[in-house]
Design an enzyme around this catalytic site. Structure first.
Site, PDB file in Angstrom:
ATOM      1  N   LYS A 129       0.867  -1.184   0.000  1.00 50.52           N
ATOM      2  CA  LYS A 129       0.000   0.000   0.000  1.00 50.52           C
ATOM      3  C   LYS A 129       0.898   1.227   0.000  1.00 50.52           C
ATOM      4  O   LYS A 129       2.064   1.145   0.416  1.00 50.52           O
ATOM      5  CB  LYS A 129      -0.872   0.020   1.256  1.00 50.52           C
ATOM      6  CG  LYS A 129      -2.144   0.803   1.101  1.00 50.52           C
ATOM      7  CD  LYS A 129      -3.216  -0.024   0.415  1.00 50.52           C
ATOM      8  CE  LYS A 129      -4.521   0.706   0.295  1.00 50.52           C
ATOM      9  NZ  LYS A 129      -5.596  -0.222  -0.080  1.00 50.52           N
TER      10      LYS A 129
HETATM   11  P1  NAD Z   1     -13.064   7.618  -2.109  1.00 50.38           P
HETATM   12  O1  NAD Z   1     -12.014   8.635  -1.954  1.00 50.38           O
HETATM   13  O2  NAD Z   1     -13.680   7.431  -3.447  1.00 50.38           O
HETATM   14  O3  NAD Z   1     -14.255   7.891  -1.068  1.00 50.38           O
HETATM   15  C1  NAD Z   1     -14.003   8.094   0.286  1.00 50.38           C
HETATM   16  C2  NAD Z   1     -15.302   8.501   0.965  1.00 50.38           C
HETATM   17  O4  NAD Z   1     -15.079   8.644   2.363  1.00 50.38           O
HETATM   18  C3  NAD Z   1     -15.841   9.853   0.487  1.00 50.38           C
HETATM   19  O5  NAD Z   1     -17.249   9.765   0.301  1.00 50.38           O
HETATM   20  C4  NAD Z   1     -15.532  10.795   1.640  1.00 50.38           C
HETATM   21  O6  NAD Z   1     -16.428  11.887   1.713  1.00 50.38           O
HETATM   22  C5  NAD Z   1     -15.683   9.850   2.809  1.00 50.38           C
HETATM   23  N1  NAD Z   1     -15.013  10.326   4.014  1.00 50.38           N
HETATM   24  C6  NAD Z   1     -13.752  10.800   4.136  1.00 50.38           C
HETATM   25  N2  NAD Z   1     -13.519  11.189   5.399  1.00 50.38           N
HETATM   26  C7  NAD Z   1     -14.654  10.945   6.091  1.00 50.38           C
HETATM   27  C8  NAD Z   1     -15.036  11.133   7.428  1.00 50.38           C
HETATM   28  N3  NAD Z   1     -14.190  11.668   8.315  1.00 50.38           N
HETATM   29  N4  NAD Z   1     -16.288  10.757   7.816  1.00 50.38           N
HETATM   30  C9  NAD Z   1     -17.153  10.235   6.918  1.00 50.38           C
HETATM   31  N5  NAD Z   1     -16.836  10.037   5.622  1.00 50.38           N
HETATM   32  C10 NAD Z   1     -15.612  10.384   5.213  1.00 50.38           C
HETATM   33  O7  NAD Z   1     -12.423   6.259  -1.572  1.00 50.38           O
HETATM   34  P2  NAD Z   1     -12.873   4.759  -1.884  1.00 50.38           P
HETATM   35  O8  NAD Z   1     -12.012   4.247  -2.955  1.00 50.38           O
HETATM   36  O9  NAD Z   1     -14.353   4.693  -2.022  1.00 50.38           O
HETATM   37  O10 NAD Z   1     -12.406   4.033  -0.533  1.00 50.38           O
HETATM   38  C11 NAD Z   1     -13.242   3.959   0.615  1.00 50.38           C
HETATM   39  C12 NAD Z   1     -12.738   2.840   1.502  1.00 50.38           C
HETATM   40  O11 NAD Z   1     -12.764   1.599   0.787  1.00 50.38           O
HETATM   41  C13 NAD Z   1     -11.300   2.979   2.008  1.00 50.38           C
HETATM   42  O12 NAD Z   1     -11.197   2.393   3.278  1.00 50.38           O
HETATM   43  C14 NAD Z   1     -10.510   2.149   1.007  1.00 50.38           C
HETATM   44  O13 NAD Z   1      -9.270   1.722   1.522  1.00 50.38           O
HETATM   45  C15 NAD Z   1     -11.477   1.003   0.814  1.00 50.38           C
HETATM   46  N6  NAD Z   1     -11.258   0.225  -0.414  1.00 50.38           N
HETATM   47  C16 NAD Z   1     -11.274   0.832  -1.632  1.00 50.38           C
HETATM   48  C17 NAD Z   1     -11.082   0.055  -2.772  1.00 50.38           C
HETATM   49  C18 NAD Z   1     -11.160   0.641  -4.157  1.00 50.38           C
HETATM   50  O14 NAD Z   1     -11.123  -0.142  -5.125  1.00 50.38           O
HETATM   51  N7  NAD Z   1     -11.284   1.944  -4.322  1.00 50.38           N
HETATM   52  C19 NAD Z   1     -10.850  -1.325  -2.656  1.00 50.38           C
HETATM   53  C20 NAD Z   1     -10.874  -1.907  -1.402  1.00 50.38           C
HETATM   54  C21 NAD Z   1     -11.084  -1.121  -0.286  1.00 50.38           C
END
Ligand code: NAD
Length: 442
Positions: A129
């Site tokens: 990561k």
């Molecule tokens: P993203 O940046 O697209 O979205 C993040 C979201 O979290 C946004 O809606 C933002 O407003 C919200 N957020 C940020 N800070 C916050 C807070 N303090 N309180 C409430 N909401 C808050 O990111 P993503 O890709 O959707 O990732 C979200 C989660 O999923 C992360 O934990 C990431 O590691 C995990 N994840 C993502 C993927 C992927 O393919 N993108 C894969 C596996 C896991």
């Protein structure tokens, strides 16, 4: 002098003497969470002590400080990270995050979870990561592009298509992957470039990405919820659910959930809202794109964080950041199931409370593995110069993730344990078997 002044004076003199801030608020260590989850599973399954030593540490930790020219002509220094946890199953694999909280502890934790995730899904990747400690909202698009490209240059051959393959995570997306690809290819000799297109996954489809990758994490979350519903004879078309996070993962979960299921509350960086009649996921996605978050969504009422966490529903899907379900918030939840779209949303203390309260959990390393599974499909397509149709990608994802789900379910029964510990046991058993066959060099 008041007691408060006296306390402050004592603190200041302690800092002068020791250089350490007494009682300084310490961010909860995410890697400590991973270690406690790991130890619980390793103890229960009796993991080989030597393999435990190897898997209990990261392999490589790269920190780069690099300069970038800002739009106003001045130079600013940035700090970027890449942690490679383990590569016994295949090349290091994992996302890149742009967030002010990114630090070595967080990246270690996220890298470890990638190792377990690939092992459970039975795909030939290790865990890694990375990220940059920035608040991207403070920079223009052109600055983000230069920061991304200069970070890629600084990482140099610490990433590579057969060595370590980044992908999108919080605040990064397909466009950023395209800039990494372009920069990485520009650093290779011309005759090598066409062999390197799989240096990143989650690319735009036009730049070699896979159809179905953008929605893959959300799709995987939904597939696992559907498996849970089958196991519990639960009718998803009548379900209510709440969602934390309206980004890539959260917005796709909402769009792919059973159309009868009602999304009654959402929280993101801009605040929390509720609409008892249900939120239309397509309209929410369009609104978030325009306004940056859900606050002010037409027809909704704003609610506090505590009200959001206490909303009565069938399913809670955390899809934002880590450490959201803790000893403080776990007692508030009024749901039957937590489906972890985010990485690490539940602290070990939160976990204990959920188990005591009989709330089911589909753990992150199983629930959100759809992203890395389809990243693997993208990587394979690039290596073979193929483009698969969406139904092929979805079908293969369905088979992989439901097979992983079934393995974890079996393991909960075999070890009479919770789902997170069982998921770890599936991962650690796989990794242990590989190490036992290969041995330790020399
Ligand atoms: P993203 O940046 O697209 O979205 C993040 C979201 O979290 C946004 O809606 C933002 O407003 C919200 N957020 C940020 N800070 C916050 C807070 N303090 N309180 C409430 N909401 C808050 O990111 P993503 O890709 O959707 O990732 C979200 C989660 O999923 C992360 O934990 C990431 O590691 C995990 N994840 C993502 C993927 C992927 O393919 N993108 C894969 C596996 C896991």
């Amino acid at each position: 002098m008041t007691a408060h002044d006296l306390e402050n004076k004592t603190k200041v003199s302690a800092i002068k003497q020791t250089g350490v801030k007494p009682h300084a608020p310490r961010k909860r260590s995410l890697y400590d969470n991973v270690t406690r989850q790991f130890n619980r599973a390793a103890d229960l399954m009796g993991l080989d002590p030597d393999i435990r030593k190897i898997l209990g540490m990261t392999q490589n930790e790269i920190i780069v400080n690099f300069p970038v020219k800002m739009d106003d002509g001045r130079v600013k220094m940035f700090t970027g990270y890449r942690v490679q946890h383990n590569d016994v199953l295949g090349p290091y694999k994992g996302g890149l995050r742009f967030h002010p909280d990114v630090d070595i502890d967080e990246v270690r934790a996220l890298a470890s979870w990638m190792t377990w995730k690939s092992a459970i899904a039975n795909i030939p990747f290790g865990g890694a990561k990375g990220g940059i400690q920035i608040d991207p909202t403070n920079y223009s698009q052109t600055e983000i592009e230069r920061i991304t490209r200069r970070f890629t240059f600084a990482l140099a051959n610490n990433i590579g298509p057969e060595y370590d393959i980044p992908a999108p995570d919080v605040n990064t997306n397909a466009k950023i992957m395209a800039w990494i690809l372009d920069t990485y290819l520009s650093m290779q000799p011309p005759h090598e470039r066409q062999r390197c297109i799989h240096v990143v996954t989650g690319k735009p489809v036009e730049a070699g990405g896979s159809i179905g990758r953008e929605k893959a994490t959300g799709q995987g979350v939904v597939f696992t919820i559907e498996e849970w519903a089958k196991d519990h004879d639960f009718d998803l078309s009548k379900a209510t659910y709440i969602l934390q996070g309206s980004g890539n993962v959260g917005s796709w979960v909402a769009r792919l959930m059973n159309p009868g299921a009602k999304l009654i509350a959402v929280e993101d960086i801009t605040g929390a809202i509720k609409t008892p009649d249900g939120i239309n996921p397509e309209e929410m996605a369009a609104y978030v794109k325009k306004h940056g978050g859900v606050a002010g969504f037409p027809g909704s009422a704003p609610i506090s964080h505590d009200e959001f966490m206490s909303t009565k529903c069938d399913i809670f899907i955390p899809a934002a950041l880590e450490n959201q379900i803790t000893d403080t918030t776990a007692p508030m939840l009024q749901c039957r199931l937590v489906a972890e779209g985010a990485n690490g949303p539940t602290s070990p203390e939160g976990d204990t409370i959920l188990i005591e309260r009989g709330i089911d959990v589909i753990p992150d390393i199983l629930c959100n593995s759809g992203g890395v599974i389809v990243s693997y499909f993208e990587w394979l397509q690039n290596k073979r110069s193929e483009f698969w149709e969406l139904d092929v990608v979805d079908e293969k994802l369905y088979r992989k993730i439901t097979c992983a789900y079934a393995k974890v379910r079996e393991t909960t029964k075999q070890y009479k344990t919770d789902w997170r510990t069982a998921a770890y046991i599936v991962a650690l058993s796989h990794l242990e078997a590989v190490y036992k066959e290969r041995g330790i060099f020399p």
